[in-house]
Write an enzyme that holds these catalytic residues in place. Structure first.
Site, PDB file in Angstrom:
ATOM      1  N   LYS A  22      57.114  90.070  43.530  1.00  0.00           N
ATOM      2  CA  LYS A  22      57.701  89.002  44.109  1.00  0.00           C
ATOM      3  C   LYS A  22      58.457  88.199  43.151  1.00  0.00           C
ATOM      4  O   LYS A  22      59.438  87.612  43.373  1.00  0.00           O
ATOM      5  CB  LYS A  22      56.530  88.235  44.800  1.00  0.00           C
ATOM      6  N   ASN A  23      57.421  87.767  42.111  1.00  0.00           N
ATOM      7  CA  ASN A  23      58.326  86.667  41.261  1.00  0.00           C
ATOM      8  C   ASN A  23      59.389  87.495  40.196  1.00  0.00           C
ATOM      9  O   ASN A  23      59.994  86.377  39.548  1.00  0.00           O
ATOM     10  CB  ASN A  23      57.033  86.130  40.488  1.00  0.00           C
ATOM     11  N   ARG A  92      59.236  77.518  47.562  1.00  0.00           N
ATOM     12  CA  ARG A  92      59.775  76.597  46.474  1.00  0.00           C
ATOM     13  C   ARG A  92      60.903  77.498  45.599  1.00  0.00           C
ATOM     14  O   ARG A  92      61.708  76.749  45.149  1.00  0.00           O
ATOM     15  CB  ARG A  92      58.661  76.390  45.651  1.00  0.00           C
ATOM     16  N   CYS A 116      53.174  71.420  46.814  1.00  0.00           N
ATOM     17  CA  CYS A 116      52.566  72.410  47.695  1.00  0.00           C
ATOM     18  C   CYS A 116      51.058  72.340  47.298  1.00  0.00           C
ATOM     19  O   CYS A 116      50.670  71.277  46.717  1.00  0.00           O
ATOM     20  CB  CYS A 116      53.141  73.780  47.456  1.00  0.00           C
ATOM     21  N   ARG A 121      54.454  70.332  41.334  1.00  0.00           N
ATOM     22  CA  ARG A 121      55.362  71.088  40.882  1.00  0.00           C
ATOM     23  C   ARG A 121      56.886  70.680  40.853  1.00  0.00           C
ATOM     24  O   ARG A 121      57.726  70.670  41.734  1.00  0.00           O
ATOM     25  CB  ARG A 121      55.483  72.260  41.890  1.00  0.00           C
ATOM     26  N   PRO A 122      57.252  69.508  39.979  1.00  0.00           N
ATOM     27  CA  PRO A 122      58.402  69.092  39.882  1.00  0.00           C
ATOM     28  C   PRO A 122      59.597  69.975  39.395  1.00  0.00           C
ATOM     29  O   PRO A 122      59.185  70.963  38.873  1.00  0.00           O
ATOM     30  CB  PRO A 122      58.140  67.873  38.808  1.00  0.00           C
ATOM     31  N   ASP A 124      61.934  68.498  36.944  1.00  0.00           N
ATOM     32  CA  ASP A 124      62.387  67.723  35.936  1.00  0.00           C
ATOM     33  C   ASP A 124      63.037  68.747  34.649  1.00  0.00           C
ATOM     34  O   ASP A 124      64.169  68.391  34.186  1.00  0.00           O
ATOM     35  CB  ASP A 124      61.494  66.828  35.252  1.00  0.00           C
ATOM     36  N   SER A 163      58.551  76.674  31.376  1.00  0.00           N
ATOM     37  CA  SER A 163      58.544  76.729  32.933  1.00  0.00           C
ATOM     38  C   SER A 163      59.372  78.157  33.200  1.00  0.00           C
ATOM     39  O   SER A 163      60.279  78.241  32.665  1.00  0.00           O
ATOM     40  CB  SER A 163      59.254  75.463  33.489  1.00  0.00           C
ATOM     41  N   VAL A 164      58.430  78.871  34.037  1.00  0.00           N
ATOM     42  CA  VAL A 164      59.293  80.152  34.378  1.00  0.00           C
ATOM     43  C   VAL A 164      60.382  79.837  35.451  1.00  0.00           C
ATOM     44  O   VAL A 164      61.642  80.399  34.997  1.00  0.00           O
ATOM     45  CB  VAL A 164      58.171  80.824  35.444  1.00  0.00           C
ATOM     46  N   ASP A 305      48.152  82.970  38.246  1.00  0.00           N
ATOM     47  CA  ASP A 305      48.395  83.527  39.505  1.00  0.00           C
ATOM     48  C   ASP A 305      46.945  84.535  39.507  1.00  0.00           C
ATOM     49  O   ASP A 305      47.156  85.276  40.768  1.00  0.00           O
ATOM     50  CB  ASP A 305      49.816  84.283  39.811  1.00  0.00           C
ATOM     51  N   ILE A 327      47.367  75.223  34.068  1.00  0.00           N
ATOM     52  CA  ILE A 327      48.855  75.354  34.387  1.00  0.00           C
ATOM     53  C   ILE A 327      49.023  74.416  35.525  1.00  0.00           C
ATOM     54  O   ILE A 327      49.989  73.715  35.661  1.00  0.00           O
ATOM     55  CB  ILE A 327      49.280  76.609  34.764  1.00  0.00           C
ATOM     56  N   ARG A 397      53.218  86.579  52.150  1.00  0.00           N
ATOM     57  CA  ARG A 397      54.526  86.113  51.410  1.00  0.00           C
ATOM     58  C   ARG A 397      54.571  86.916  50.139  1.00  0.00           C
ATOM     59  O   ARG A 397      55.714  86.921  49.485  1.00  0.00           O
ATOM     60  CB  ARG A 397      54.089  84.715  50.920  1.00  0.00           C
TER      61      ARG A 397
HETATM   62  C1  EPZ Z   1      56.494  80.748  38.879  1.00  0.00           C
HETATM   63  O1  EPZ Z   1      56.483  79.240  39.399  1.00  0.00           O
HETATM   64  C2  EPZ Z   1      55.788  81.493  39.879  1.00  0.00           C
HETATM   65  N1  EPZ Z   1      56.868  81.521  41.170  1.00  0.00           N
HETATM   66  C3  EPZ Z   1      54.490  81.124  40.229  1.00  0.00           C
HETATM   67  O2  EPZ Z   1      53.918  82.057  41.038  1.00  0.00           O
HETATM   68  C4  EPZ Z   1      53.379  80.845  39.035  1.00  0.00           C
HETATM   69  O3  EPZ Z   1      52.386  80.383  39.120  1.00  0.00           O
HETATM   70  C5  EPZ Z   1      54.259  80.000  38.062  1.00  0.00           C
HETATM   71  O4  EPZ Z   1      55.628  80.515  37.661  1.00  0.00           O
HETATM   72  C6  EPZ Z   1      53.453  80.057  36.590  1.00  0.00           C
HETATM   73  O5  EPZ Z   1      53.404  81.332  36.143  1.00  0.00           O
HETATM   74  C7  EPZ Z   1      57.758  82.379  41.083  1.00  0.00           C
HETATM   75  O6  EPZ Z   1      58.230  83.018  40.025  1.00  0.00           O
HETATM   76  C8  EPZ Z   1      58.537  82.326  42.366  1.00  0.00           C
HETATM   77  P1  EPZ Z   1      56.287  76.926  36.395  1.00  0.00           P
HETATM   78  P2  EPZ Z   1      57.445  78.048  38.659  1.00  0.00           P
HETATM   79  O7  EPZ Z   1      57.910  76.254  36.600  1.00  0.00           O
HETATM   80  O8  EPZ Z   1      58.669  78.338  38.163  1.00  0.00           O
HETATM   81  C9  EPZ Z   1      55.225  72.352  35.665  1.00  0.00           C
HETATM   82  C10 EPZ Z   1      52.706  82.628  43.078  1.00  0.00           C
HETATM   83  O9  EPZ Z   1      51.704  82.388  43.391  1.00  0.00           O
HETATM   84  N2  EPZ Z   1      56.533  72.052  35.433  1.00  0.00           N
HETATM   85  O10 EPZ Z   1      56.011  77.737  35.133  1.00  0.00           O
HETATM   86  O11 EPZ Z   1      57.494  76.821  39.615  1.00  0.00           O
HETATM   87  C11 EPZ Z   1      54.585  72.755  37.055  1.00  0.00           C
HETATM   88  O12 EPZ Z   1      54.290  71.566  37.580  1.00  0.00           O
HETATM   89  C12 EPZ Z   1      53.356  81.549  42.552  1.00  0.00           C
HETATM   90  O13 EPZ Z   1      53.224  83.763  43.163  1.00  0.00           O
HETATM   91  C13 EPZ Z   1      57.174  70.849  35.403  1.00  0.00           C
HETATM   92  O14 EPZ Z   1      56.300  69.888  34.892  1.00  0.00           O
HETATM   93  O15 EPZ Z   1      56.280  77.549  37.704  1.00  0.00           O
HETATM   94  C14 EPZ Z   1      53.562  73.661  36.749  1.00  0.00           C
HETATM   95  O16 EPZ Z   1      52.425  72.675  36.481  1.00  0.00           O
HETATM   96  C15 EPZ Z   1      52.725  80.272  42.475  1.00  0.00           C
HETATM   97  N3  EPZ Z   1      58.528  70.605  35.453  1.00  0.00           N
HETATM   98  C16 EPZ Z   1      54.007  74.232  35.367  1.00  0.00           C
HETATM   99  O17 EPZ Z   1      54.910  73.540  34.791  1.00  0.00           O
HETATM  100  C17 EPZ Z   1      59.190  71.542  35.691  1.00  0.00           C
HETATM  101  O18 EPZ Z   1      60.493  71.231  35.833  1.00  0.00           O
HETATM  102  C18 EPZ Z   1      54.240  75.693  35.541  1.00  0.00           C
HETATM  103  O19 EPZ Z   1      55.455  75.704  36.461  1.00  0.00           O
HETATM  104  C19 EPZ Z   1      58.676  72.908  36.202  1.00  0.00           C
HETATM  105  C20 EPZ Z   1      57.382  73.037  36.045  1.00  0.00           C
END
Ligand code: EPZ
Length: 420
Positions: A22-23, A92, A116, A121-122, A124, A163-164, A305, A327, A397
């Site tokens: 999915k991701n 998202r 969520c 989940r900002p 920025d 950030s992913v 996850d 995380i 989902r």
């Molecule tokens: C991806 O979300 C995945 N979703 C998430 O899977 C997964 O939990 C996450 O990566 C971490 O591995 C998809 O790929 C569609 P992040 P993403 O940006 O990109 C903070 C699932 O269950 N952050 O790596 O949103 C954020 O708040 C989902 O399949 C900022 O502060 O994750 C979080 O605490 C849930 N500012 C941390 O980083 C930003 O601009 C990780 O977020 C972006 C993120």
């Protein structure tokens, strides 16, 4: 809303075929906006999130055809540059259209995703990176507008956190940049590599995906491609845990142990035996589940996850384990539901102390987010009696045909229309 009824207590034995990730498929579908040629994606899972994203891409001007795991996307022209609140609110990952829209159309108008169940989940990091590439970013009435009418410029940008989504959005935005974009402290997840491979197959010039630093040399346009979605490592880890919780033996195909490297060590310490073979691996245990302390980390550490699933396993361990979620600030929504099933878990901030119990008891429970809901299914499979998981749209989902895959291995899972 649908609910799943699970009669627990049967060891799972048999083979499960893992679906496409999915991701990986969500950012890759967004990347198809970058070209006016046809993109053909293979091994695409039939998930609610894929359906939702198809609607958004069609709203933006793409034509999509999805049949039997094959998804064709063609965006001859971008017809709209707004990702509306009602779509982004539900999923998202819709935010990932931002990079491609700015790169191809010079503008993106995307609803802020809002929080969520698992955290604020900002975005920025996404926005700061786009600003570093010369975009103008404004926020108004819950929508962020990103403008770069004369294109994005080369730069060097270090992400404050790997950030992913931030890595993916910036990678896609950079493909047409004037000059070279160097992104540092990026995410290493396999899904990033799968996305970069697809973009390079379309003619992009990206090196370093899977390492700390990705360098993108801008090109003038991209062609189409045919690309396979990599196996879902979170689904893989989920079913690996299911084998151990039910004291069965599962063979997982169309996947690999290397995809769950952050989980294999904890599973081995918990007593798992894993046997690799081409196209997958088998997993079982021949003794009690051992307690294991874990912390979630960016790849290649233990994936956040998989935290809820691993916690479900630890509820049945012969001892106490400490789980730390580093995380997200609120990814313990599954705890009160597992406690309803007889688990002994105490949460203190980002740490959960899990004292193993001899058995869980089936109960009606509520799904809150995708991975929390699957941890309740795992608990239900191992519990004595029947568990009803409400609001299973969360599950749909991210898990393709979950009840079929489980029932083929001896589980007793049925779906019914819920009242709530
Ligand atoms: C991806 O979300 C995945 N979703 C998430 O899977 C997964 O939990 C996450 O990566 C971490 O591995 C998809 O790929 C569609 P992040 P993403 O940006 O990109 C903070 C699932 O269950 N952050 O790596 O949103 C954020 O708040 C989902 O399949 C900022 O502060 O994750 C979080 O605490 C849930 N500012 C941390 O980083 C930003 O601009 C990780 O977020 C972006 C993120």
């Amino acid at each position: 809303m649908d609910k799943l009824n699970i009669v627990g207590g049967t060891p799972l034995n048999g083979t499960i075929y893992i679906s496409g990730a999915k991701n990986a498929v969500l950012p890759i579908m967004c990347a198809a906006l970058l070209t006016d040629k046809e993109v053909v994606l293979r091994n695409v899972p039939k998930l609610l999130d894929v359906r939702s994203l198809i609607s958004l891409l069609e709203h933006l001007g793409a034509t999509c055809e999805f049949r039997a795991g094959l998804l064709r996307i063609k965006t001859t022209a971008i017809k709209a540059t707004t990702a509306p609140y009602e779509l982004v609110r539900k999923m998202r990952a819709s935010v990932l259209v931002m990079g491609p829209l700015v790169a191809r159309a010079g503008v993106a108008h995307v609803s802020m995703p809002g929080g969520c169940a698992i955290g604020t989940r900002p975005i920025d990091i996404h926005l700061d990176g786009l600003k570093a590439m010369g975009a103008e970013v404004t926020l108004d009435e819950g929508y962020v507008t990103v403008k770069a009418p004369s294109g994005l410029s080369g730069c060097e940008y270090t992400l404050p956190f790997p950030s992913v989504g931030g890595t993916e959005n910036l990678l896609m935005a950079a493909v047409f940049a004037k000059g070279q974009v160097v992104l540092k402290n990026v995410a290493h997840e396999p899904e990033i590599v799968n996305l970069a491979e697809m973009l390079n197959a379309m003619g992009a010039k990206i090196v370093g995906a899977g390492t700390d630093t990705i360098t993108i040399r801008g090109v003038s346009n991209l062609g189409g491609c045919t690309h396979s979605i990599l196996p879902d490592r979170i689904e893989t880890g989920t079913y690996a845990v299911a084998a151990l919780m039910t004291n069965g033996k599962l063979t997982l195909r169309n996947t690999s142990l290397s995809l769950i490297q952050g989980l294999t060590q904890p599973l081995k310490k918990a007593g798992a035996i894993m046997e690799e073979h081409n196209g997958g691996f088998s997993i079982w245990r021949d003794g009690p589940i051992q307690p294991v302390d874990v912390v979630t980390e960016p790849y290649p550490g233990l994936a956040t996850d998989l935290q809820a699933q691993f916690m479900a396993l630890m509820t049945l361990a012969a001892g106490t384990s400490i789980i730390r979620e580093s995380i997200y600030e609120n990814r313990y929504m599954h705890v009160p539901e597992l406690v309803r099933m007889g688990a002994n878990i105490k949460v203190q901030g980002e740490t959960a102390v899990v004292r193993g119990v001899p058995a869980l008891k089936g109960a009606p429970v509520m799904a809150t987010d995708l991975r929390a809901s699957v941890s309740l299914v795992l608990a239900g499979l191992a519990a004595e009696g029947t568990t009803t998981v409400n609001r299973v749209y969360h599950l749909d989902r991210g898990y393709e045909h979950i009840e079929d895959k489980l029932n083929r291995c001896g589980a007793h899972v049925s779906r019914s229309n819920g009242s709530d």
